[in-house]
Design a protein around this motif. Sequence first.
Motif, PDB file in Angstrom:
ATOM      1  N   VAL B 124     -34.832 -29.640 -10.471  1.00  0.00           N
ATOM      2  CA  VAL B 124     -34.601 -30.927  -9.826  1.00  0.00           C
ATOM      3  C   VAL B 124     -34.335 -32.024 -10.873  1.00  0.00           C
ATOM      4  CG1 VAL B 124     -35.689 -32.722  -8.450  1.00  0.00           C
ATOM      5  CG2 VAL B 124     -35.918 -30.337  -7.763  1.00  0.00           C
ATOM      6  N   HIS B 125     -35.129 -32.018 -11.930  1.00  0.00           N
ATOM      7  CA  HIS B 125     -34.980 -33.082 -12.922  1.00  0.00           C
ATOM      8  C   HIS B 125     -33.671 -32.978 -13.688  1.00  0.00           C
ATOM      9  CE1 HIS B 125     -38.735 -35.209 -12.435  1.00  0.00           C
ATOM     10  NE2 HIS B 125     -39.290 -34.045 -12.196  1.00  0.00           N
ATOM     11  N   CYS B 126     -33.265 -31.758 -13.943  1.00  0.00           N
ATOM     12  CA  CYS B 126     -32.001 -31.559 -14.641  1.00  0.00           C
ATOM     13  C   CYS B 126     -30.853 -32.102 -13.792  1.00  0.00           C
ATOM     14  CB  CYS B 126     -31.842 -30.069 -14.901  1.00  0.00           C
ATOM     15  SG  CYS B 126     -30.318 -29.601 -15.668  1.00  0.00           S
ATOM     16  N   VAL B 127     -30.906 -31.811 -12.492  1.00  0.00           N
ATOM     17  CA  VAL B 127     -29.867 -32.298 -11.583  1.00  0.00           C
ATOM     18  C   VAL B 127     -29.903 -33.829 -11.517  1.00  0.00           C
ATOM     19  CG1 VAL B 127     -29.162 -32.384  -9.167  1.00  0.00           C
ATOM     20  CG2 VAL B 127     -29.759 -30.188 -10.202  1.00  0.00           C
ATOM     21  N   ARG B 128     -31.091 -34.387 -11.417  1.00  0.00           N
ATOM     22  CA  ARG B 128     -31.143 -35.842 -11.235  1.00  0.00           C
ATOM     23  C   ARG B 128     -30.733 -36.613 -12.489  1.00  0.00           C
ATOM     24  NH1 ARG B 128     -36.300 -37.430 -13.349  1.00  0.00           N
ATOM     25  NH2 ARG B 128     -35.950 -39.618 -12.937  1.00  0.00           N
ATOM     26  N   ARG B 129     -30.733 -35.922 -13.633  1.00  0.00           N
ATOM     27  CA  ARG B 129     -30.255 -36.585 -14.853  1.00  0.00           C
ATOM     28  C   ARG B 129     -28.735 -36.604 -14.940  1.00  0.00           C
ATOM     29  NH1 ARG B 129     -34.794 -34.086 -17.322  1.00  0.00           N
ATOM     30  NH2 ARG B 129     -36.280 -35.784 -17.269  1.00  0.00           N
ATOM     31  N   GLY B 130     -28.086 -35.903 -14.048  1.00  0.00           N
ATOM     32  CA  GLY B 130     -26.619 -35.934 -14.059  1.00  0.00           C
ATOM     33  C   GLY B 130     -26.002 -35.082 -15.154  1.00  0.00           C
ATOM     34  N   VAL B 131     -26.699 -34.004 -15.526  1.00  0.00           N
ATOM     35  CA  VAL B 131     -26.171 -33.141 -16.586  1.00  0.00           C
ATOM     36  C   VAL B 131     -24.868 -32.490 -16.115  1.00  0.00           C
ATOM     37  CG1 VAL B 131     -26.638 -31.119 -18.011  1.00  0.00           C
ATOM     38  CG2 VAL B 131     -28.511 -32.652 -17.364  1.00  0.00           C
ATOM     39  N   ASN B 132     -23.861 -32.593 -16.926  1.00  0.00           N
ATOM     40  CA  ASN B 132     -22.567 -31.982 -16.598  1.00  0.00           C
ATOM     41  C   ASN B 132     -22.671 -30.470 -16.817  1.00  0.00           C
ATOM     42  OD1 ASN B 132     -19.938 -31.342 -16.159  1.00  0.00           O
ATOM     43  ND2 ASN B 132     -19.123 -32.411 -17.953  1.00  0.00           N
ATOM     44  N   MET B 133     -22.711 -29.743 -15.721  1.00  0.00           N
ATOM     45  CA  MET B 133     -22.939 -28.295 -15.829  1.00  0.00           C
ATOM     46  C   MET B 133     -22.534 -27.616 -14.522  1.00  0.00           C
ATOM     47  SD  MET B 133     -27.035 -28.221 -15.050  1.00  0.00           S
ATOM     48  CE  MET B 133     -27.655 -29.116 -13.629  1.00  0.00           C
ATOM     49  N   THR B 134     -22.421 -26.299 -14.613  1.00  0.00           N
ATOM     50  CA  THR B 134     -22.340 -25.492 -13.402  1.00  0.00           C
ATOM     51  C   THR B 134     -23.617 -24.673 -13.345  1.00  0.00           C
ATOM     52  OG1 THR B 134     -19.954 -25.396 -13.456  1.00  0.00           O
ATOM     53  CG2 THR B 134     -21.070 -23.657 -12.232  1.00  0.00           C
ATOM     54  N   ASN B 207     -17.078 -32.735 -13.252  1.00  0.00           N
ATOM     55  CA  ASN B 207     -17.629 -33.465 -14.388  1.00  0.00           C
ATOM     56  C   ASN B 207     -19.000 -34.063 -14.070  1.00  0.00           C
ATOM     57  OD1 ASN B 207     -17.458 -34.624 -17.004  1.00  0.00           O
ATOM     58  ND2 ASN B 207     -16.989 -36.595 -16.063  1.00  0.00           N
ATOM     59  N   GLY B 208     -19.922 -33.210 -13.669  1.00  0.00           N
ATOM     60  CA  GLY B 208     -21.263 -33.676 -13.314  1.00  0.00           C
ATOM     61  C   GLY B 208     -22.086 -32.475 -12.926  1.00  0.00           C
ATOM     62  N   PRO B 209     -23.275 -32.694 -12.384  1.00  0.00           N
ATOM     63  CA  PRO B 209     -24.102 -31.553 -12.003  1.00  0.00           C
ATOM     64  C   PRO B 209     -23.539 -30.827 -10.779  1.00  0.00           C
ATOM     65  CG  PRO B 209     -25.212 -33.624 -11.474  1.00  0.00           C
ATOM     66  CD  PRO B 209     -23.943 -33.988 -12.164  1.00  0.00           C
ATOM     67  N   ALA B 210     -23.036 -29.615 -11.000  1.00  0.00           N
ATOM     68  CA  ALA B 210     -22.478 -28.814  -9.913  1.00  0.00           C
ATOM     69  C   ALA B 210     -23.419 -27.657  -9.651  1.00  0.00           C
ATOM     70  CB  ALA B 210     -21.094 -28.298 -10.291  1.00  0.00           C
ATOM     71  N   PHE B 211     -23.817 -27.509  -8.410  1.00  0.00           N
ATOM     72  CA  PHE B 211     -24.790 -26.470  -8.076  1.00  0.00           C
ATOM     73  C   PHE B 211     -24.211 -25.515  -7.039  1.00  0.00           C
ATOM     74  CE2 PHE B 211     -28.197 -25.017  -5.182  1.00  0.00           C
ATOM     75  CZ  PHE B 211     -28.810 -24.146  -6.066  1.00  0.00           C
ATOM     76  N   ILE B 212     -24.349 -24.223  -7.303  1.00  0.00           N
ATOM     77  CA  ILE B 212     -23.944 -23.227  -6.299  1.00  0.00           C
ATOM     78  C   ILE B 212     -25.099 -22.252  -6.076  1.00  0.00           C
ATOM     79  CG2 ILE B 212     -22.213 -21.550  -5.581  1.00  0.00           C
ATOM     80  CD1 ILE B 212     -20.377 -22.596  -7.783  1.00  0.00           C
ATOM     81  N   ASP B 213     -25.509 -22.182  -4.838  1.00  0.00           N
ATOM     82  CA  ASP B 213     -26.540 -21.224  -4.445  1.00  0.00           C
ATOM     83  C   ASP B 213     -25.792 -19.997  -3.922  1.00  0.00           C
ATOM     84  OD1 ASP B 213     -29.102 -20.283  -3.746  1.00  0.00           O
ATOM     85  OD2 ASP B 213     -28.894 -21.044  -1.690  1.00  0.00           O
ATOM     86  N   VAL B 214     -25.970 -18.891  -4.595  1.00  0.00           N
ATOM     87  CA  VAL B 214     -25.254 -17.698  -4.148  1.00  0.00           C
ATOM     88  C   VAL B 214     -26.268 -16.687  -3.620  1.00  0.00           C
ATOM     89  CG1 VAL B 214     -23.576 -15.924  -4.744  1.00  0.00           C
ATOM     90  CG2 VAL B 214     -23.571 -18.095  -5.978  1.00  0.00           C
ATOM     91  N   ILE B 215     -26.171 -16.387  -2.318  1.00  0.00           N
ATOM     92  CA  ILE B 215     -27.058 -15.368  -1.763  1.00  0.00           C
ATOM     93  C   ILE B 215     -26.605 -14.028  -2.338  1.00  0.00           C
ATOM     94  CG2 ILE B 215     -28.038 -14.385   0.348  1.00  0.00           C
ATOM     95  CD1 ILE B 215     -28.394 -17.424   0.111  1.00  0.00           C
ATOM     96  N   SER B 216     -27.552 -13.354  -2.973  1.00  0.00           N
ATOM     97  CA  SER B 216     -27.188 -12.188  -3.773  1.00  0.00           C
ATOM     98  C   SER B 216     -28.217 -11.078  -3.542  1.00  0.00           C
ATOM     99  CB  SER B 216     -27.188 -12.611  -5.248  1.00  0.00           C
ATOM    100  OG  SER B 216     -26.984 -11.507  -6.080  1.00  0.00           O
ATOM    101  N   PRO B 217     -27.968 -10.237  -2.551  1.00  0.00           N
ATOM    102  CA  PRO B 217     -28.996  -9.286  -2.149  1.00  0.00           C
ATOM    103  C   PRO B 217     -29.509  -8.376  -3.267  1.00  0.00           C
ATOM    104  CG  PRO B 217     -27.286  -9.407  -0.501  1.00  0.00           C
ATOM    105  CD  PRO B 217     -26.791 -10.195  -1.672  1.00  0.00           C
ATOM    106  N   CYS B 218     -30.809  -8.190  -3.243  1.00  0.00           N
ATOM    107  CA  CYS B 218     -31.459  -7.265  -4.176  1.00  0.00           C
ATOM    108  C   CYS B 218     -31.541  -5.917  -3.477  1.00  0.00           C
ATOM    109  CB  CYS B 218     -32.851  -7.782  -4.518  1.00  0.00           C
ATOM    110  SG  CYS B 218     -33.898  -6.590  -5.374  1.00  0.00           S
TER     111      CYS B 218
END
Lengths: 613, 351
Positions: B124-134, B207-218
């Motif tokens: 959460v904190h990494c996202v709220r800092r606006g880190v440019n990432m995927t 150019n900012g915090p990009a988040f992808i939740d990928v459902i990935s069955p175990c």
Amino acid sequence: MPKPLEATNDFVVKFANTNGSGSASANELFARAILRMGVPIAVRNIFPSNIQGLPTWYEVRVSGEGWIGRRGGVDFVVAMNGQTWDKDVKELEPGGYLLYDSTKPMPQSKFRPDINVIGVPLTEMANSRYDIPRDRQLLKNMIYIGAVGALLGMDHEEMVKLVGEQYAGKDRLIKPNVEALGLGRDYVLEHLKGKCGLSVKRSDKVGDRIFVAGNDAAALGAVYGGATVAAWYPITPSTSVAEAFAAHCKRLRVDPETKKNLYAIIQSEDELSAIGSVIGASWNGARAFTATSGPGISLMQEFLGLAYSAEIPAVIFDIQRGGPSTGMPTRTQQSDLTLCAYSSHGDTKHVMIFPQDPHEAFEFGALSFDLADRLQTPIFVMLDLDIGMNDWLVKPFKWDDAKAYDRGKLVSYEELEAGKEFWRYMDVDGDAICYRTIPGVHPTKGAYFTRGSSRNKYAKYSEEGSDYVENMTRLLRKFETAKKYVPGPVIRQAKQPTRHGVIYFGSTSAAMDEGLDALEKQGIHIDTLRVRAFPFADSVIDFINAHDQVFVVEQNRDAQMRALLVNEGAIDPARFISILHYDGTPITARFITKEIAERLKAFGKPARTKVAS
Amino acid sequence: MTYLAKPKFRHPSLEKNERGFTRRDYEGSISTLCAGCGHDSISAAIIQACFELNIEPHRIAKMSGIGCSSKTPDYFLGQSHGFNSVHGRMPSVLTGANLANKNLIYLGVSGDGDSASIGLGQFVHCVRRGVNMTYITENNGVYGLTKGQFSATADRGSKSKAGGTNTDSPIDLVSMALLAGATFVGRSFSGDKPQLVPLIKAALSHNGPAFIDVISPCVAFNNHAGSTKSFDFVRDHNDAVNRLDFFEGRAEIVTDYEPGTVQDVEQHDGSIIRLHKIADSYDPTNKVATMNYLATHHEKGEVVTGLLYLDPNPKDMHQLLRTVDVPLNRLGVKELCPGAKALDTINDEYR
Ligand SMILES: Cc1ncc(C[n+]2csc(CCOP(=O)(O)OP(=O)(O)O)c2C)c(N)n1
Ligand code: SF4
Ligand SMILES: [Mg+2]
């Protein structure tokens, strides 16, 4: 009634206040005025973990001879806090002076027969002159400063000048403050002339020395050492390192043209995150640090193991305070030694350096970044609250412009392009330090995978026992190599040959210098060694072996330095005598002198015995 | 286990991208995950996305925590620097790395245990800092590497392989990311490469915090009946709000869709995300509507996928910190050290 104390430029004044009362700036002004008179001082601020209403003390050691540690004992107390009155009165030396607010009469039983009581109706004076309650409170502080200054025969004009400097830009505050100082002085001149046998006499002993706190100095060291990334989480007594770094950077690290910053500071969400970001930034080739105290280091353990194992530079300023747990957040100790030395699970050893004062805090603060890059490992700069948060009178900071940063073994684009072979964990030079690349260095060469799990010298994942052992023994050898780079010990031979040695480090040094001088005057001669780094240089072990008995003076309960010496030097513990001071106040010269003299007496051996040759 | 070098023979017919790299150049070591593990499909999608984006592999830094998912950076982009850090703490390491060099592309790969359990705070904190990432979480609802315990994303009532029922309510990382200020938020399914690849491409270009939740069955511990993270469950409950194409700025866009069914969103760098609407009136630039939609459909037991939210003009951490244009790790003593003369002045101020 003992004779009233008489001394010039050699006594201790202690101000007893409550925090939040605005006394701090008044007390500091008093101290600075003495400095301006060319007389060395040593100040210690003893304050509570609280914002308002609890006891706080400010001790000013006046020392024409230039001792900058605590002496021990109090000769003059300004008792402004009813809560601590009894304790403050008790602490006073026989023949000492007590200045108090005599607005309300005090029963005789509250004084001691063997001290000199000086009453000044401070509240009455302030109330009759000022209308606003906050003014009354703040200016009362200036009134007592004016009074104490006059009692000690100080140059009133120096105080007036300092008020002008302190309130430059807020000019309307200058007049009332100067006036309040005058009120105090005039009262003394009128009613109390000749009441005090202590005095400050103008001298030239301050020289070019500077008066600065260790945290400020360490932060400036980080600026000079090339730190560009700081990640931190607030904790006393380390917060002012980060704050000072921000202040210095604002001034020294903003591009004049673009007005953009040549630094980045992150206030992390906790210490795990802070050290994580330091490790990430260092891995990626920036110089990065965090500043924290014991509880923060406790949280950082897992990451410190990662940095040790994956060999990533990191600088950690540990401003030690009283532990364990929340402990004594605003009191000083040297009690994180074993925590830092062996941080993390598994087998680890970490490099620590021990500045003795703000001068070295600057020097080692800058040096730590070279060490981290050179050794590719965390470097702990072991400060404590005493050095970090008190202003110390020390030699001015020095910098050599010819000095380049030592970035350690980095493989460049050009070298990769020219075909230089690169394997991340291969000991090419035989000093157990391997080469590293910075991410993005070259389009097709030099990339490697960093991990905390075991790997072989090609940086590939490996669960092979032999790969693991090879790596762990190399890390041990690297720790040996570190001895070559870290600051060596400072050894001092006594005037006469002796079987006794004393080892000390960090903030103990100032009181130690004075204690040794006092012992020498009693005819007790001891060789000394000041430890400046862990791993210990071979000369530290040689020193111990050259003496029958070695005192180890430290500010913790468990004799942690001694434990490190026993452990790392494989030395018989019986050779050591621990002198421990851990009540949270800085160690004093008198304490050291007394402890050493008594222990030596207890041996029944004359300390002056010459070594048979 | 010893390291097995992957045979690197090059088939002449291996297609090259504009930069002259083949897909092979984006591969890594051979995966040691279970056969059929969803995470391997995500690695393949990352490889494909980087290949199609013509990214030079060394311009990427790949970071991860600990878990089966966090192992995967070893299995793609072998010519990129990688950092497999500690459990749940990749976000802080990535933040630091990003501070040191604003010019690299940061790809964080994590698991649901890594990001929603032990590392929720850092995430959460990494996202709220606006880190440019995927930032990709490979979400299987369990701790794969420690053999199938529930993670914090497991739905209440979902059954473990060992027969237990999860009684805690789940953490939805997509909602968390939105709340924390992520400017690109998507969800996808490891089994849906056509949706996942353009989503990763768009995120990498963001150019900012990009988040992808990928459902990935175990497949080893959470692919049975009663699990809400199994292949079958996700296929049956997938509510895709859109599908997308990603065009780099210079690519020519040919329109062949009915008006009203596509929405083009231009990103900061000129790249264009073309959304093919599936859900009526779903507008991924409206954050409040997105949160509503997510909550409503989660109630119905659906897994909402697609590009869920996008702020095309984000501000990244470096803009917020006003750092210089040159990466901090390139600055040397000349730029950083104020020198002896400045120190004289400073000394004077301490007198
Ligand atoms: C501090 C710490 N605690 C516990 C572990 C053990 N551990 C390793 S992986 C893992 C869970 C990983 O789960 P997830 O992130 O969902 O990854 P997955 O294996 O499911 O892909 C745990 C608990 C650890 N490595 N470190
Ligand atoms: S245990 Fe599960 S998550 Fe781990 S590799 Fe096997 S299938 Fe994948
Ligand atoms: Mg998982």
